[in-house]
Design a protein around this motif. Structure first.
Motif, PDB file in Angstrom:
ATOM      1  N   GLY A 171      30.727  15.628  10.641  1.00 40.88           N
ATOM      2  CA  GLY A 171      31.831  15.633   9.699  1.00 40.88           C
ATOM      3  C   GLY A 171      32.775  14.461   9.869  1.00 40.88           C
ATOM      4  N   SER A 172      33.870  14.512   9.115  1.00 41.89           N
ATOM      5  CA  SER A 172      34.830  13.401   9.099  1.00 41.89           C
ATOM      6  C   SER A 172      36.258  13.906   9.244  1.00 41.89           C
ATOM      7  N   LEU A 173      37.073  13.054   9.788  1.00 41.28           N
ATOM      8  CA  LEU A 173      38.517  13.272   9.844  1.00 41.28           C
ATOM      9  C   LEU A 173      39.201  11.926   9.643  1.00 41.28           C
ATOM     10  N   PHE A 216      33.702   4.672  12.898  1.00 45.32           N
ATOM     11  CA  PHE A 216      35.154   4.711  12.723  1.00 45.32           C
ATOM     12  C   PHE A 216      35.608   3.439  12.014  1.00 45.32           C
ATOM     13  N   THR A 217      36.625   3.589  11.180  1.00 47.72           N
ATOM     14  CA  THR A 217      37.226   2.449  10.495  1.00 47.72           C
ATOM     15  C   THR A 217      38.734   2.537  10.617  1.00 47.72           C
ATOM     16  N   ILE A 218      39.337   1.466  11.098  1.00 50.25           N
ATOM     17  CA  ILE A 218      40.792   1.416  11.209  1.00 50.25           C
ATOM     18  C   ILE A 218      41.346   0.600  10.049  1.00 50.25           C
ATOM     19  N   SER A 219      42.483   1.038   9.530  1.00 52.32           N
ATOM     20  CA  SER A 219      43.119   0.311   8.442  1.00 52.32           C
ATOM     21  C   SER A 219      44.623   0.466   8.564  1.00 52.32           C
ATOM     22  N   SER A 220      45.319  -0.404   7.871  1.00 46.35           N
ATOM     23  CA  SER A 220      46.772  -0.412   7.972  1.00 46.35           C
ATOM     24  C   SER A 220      47.395  -0.556   6.601  1.00 46.35           C
ATOM     25  N   SER A 263      30.828  10.734  10.828  1.00 41.36           N
ATOM     26  CA  SER A 263      29.685  11.070  11.695  1.00 41.36           C
ATOM     27  C   SER A 263      30.160  11.486  13.084  1.00 41.36           C
ATOM     28  N   LEU A 264      31.118  12.379  13.109  1.00 42.09           N
ATOM     29  CA  LEU A 264      31.713  12.778  14.379  1.00 42.09           C
ATOM     30  C   LEU A 264      30.703  13.496  15.261  1.00 42.09           C
ATOM     31  N   LYS A 265      30.857  13.266  16.563  1.00 44.79           N
ATOM     32  CA  LYS A 265      29.968  13.834  17.563  1.00 44.79           C
ATOM     33  C   LYS A 265      30.789  14.666  18.549  1.00 44.79           C
ATOM     34  N   PRO A 266      30.130  15.575  19.242  1.00 41.89           N
ATOM     35  CA  PRO A 266      30.873  16.359  20.252  1.00 41.89           C
ATOM     36  C   PRO A 266      31.579  15.476  21.279  1.00 41.89           C
ATOM     37  N   VAL A 317      41.401  16.336  18.436  1.00 42.59           N
ATOM     38  CA  VAL A 317      40.177  16.316  17.637  1.00 42.59           C
ATOM     39  C   VAL A 317      39.122  17.088  18.413  1.00 42.59           C
ATOM     40  N   THR A 318      38.547  18.088  17.768  1.00 40.84           N
ATOM     41  CA  THR A 318      37.535  18.916  18.414  1.00 40.84           C
ATOM     42  C   THR A 318      36.286  18.950  17.561  1.00 40.84           C
ATOM     43  N   VAL A 319      35.175  18.565  18.176  1.00 49.25           N
ATOM     44  CA  VAL A 319      33.874  18.587  17.514  1.00 49.25           C
ATOM     45  C   VAL A 319      32.971  19.461  18.372  1.00 49.25           C
ATOM     46  N   PRO A 320      32.750  20.698  17.999  1.00 45.17           N
ATOM     47  CA  PRO A 320      31.952  21.601  18.833  1.00 45.17           C
ATOM     48  C   PRO A 320      30.501  21.136  18.940  1.00 45.17           C
ATOM     49  N   ALA A 321      29.948  21.416  20.110  1.00 42.72           N
ATOM     50  CA  ALA A 321      28.540  21.050  20.320  1.00 42.72           C
ATOM     51  C   ALA A 321      27.612  21.975  19.551  1.00 42.72           C
TER      52      ALA A 321
END
Length: 125
Positions: free
Chosen positions: A16-18, A68-72, A85-88, A121-125
């Motif tokens: 998922g994404s945040l 990840f992408t950083i922007s300002s 594409s979040l990972k545990p 940020v929590t990404v369950p396994a």
């Protein structure tokens, strides 16, 4: 008074994404580099990404490159970290920080001057 307010964390399934936000005030935003750092339980804090608001240059730690992408948004004095594409192993408390430094791998390993509170940020396994 310098203030950095991180927000946007939460619980998301793997893949998922945040989007994290760091709202800044109390300093000249476009003169500073803003960095995102994270600390997982039992681990040292690590630098994830940074952006130099003076020239837009950015850096990503290897494990988040391509995800990840950083922007300002200088008009809003806010830096974003889009995390896909979040990972545990991305589970951690994420902090934003500010300093007048070149945004790079070596400098993100050093303590920044100003820090905000963290967002989980929590990404369950």
């Amino acid at each position: 008074e310098v203030q950095l307010q991180a927000s946007g964390g939460g619980l998301v399934q793997a893949g998922g994404s945040l989007r994290l936000s760091c709202a800044a005030s109390g300093f000249t935003f476009d003169e500073y580099t803003i960095g995102w750092f994270r600390q997982a339980p039992g681990k040292e804090r690590e630098g994830v990404s940074c952006i130099d608001n003076s020239d837009g240059s950015a850096y990503y730690e290897d494990s988040v490159k391509g995800r990840f992408t950083i922007s300002s948004d200088n008009a809003k004095n806010t830096v974003y970290l889009q995390m896909n594409s979040l990972k545990p192993e991305d589970t951690a408390v994420y902090y934003c920080a500010a300093d007048i430094v070149v945004c790079s791998g070596p400098t993100i390993m050093m303590p920044y001057d100003f820090w905000g509170q963290g967002t989980q940020v929590t990404v369950p396994a």
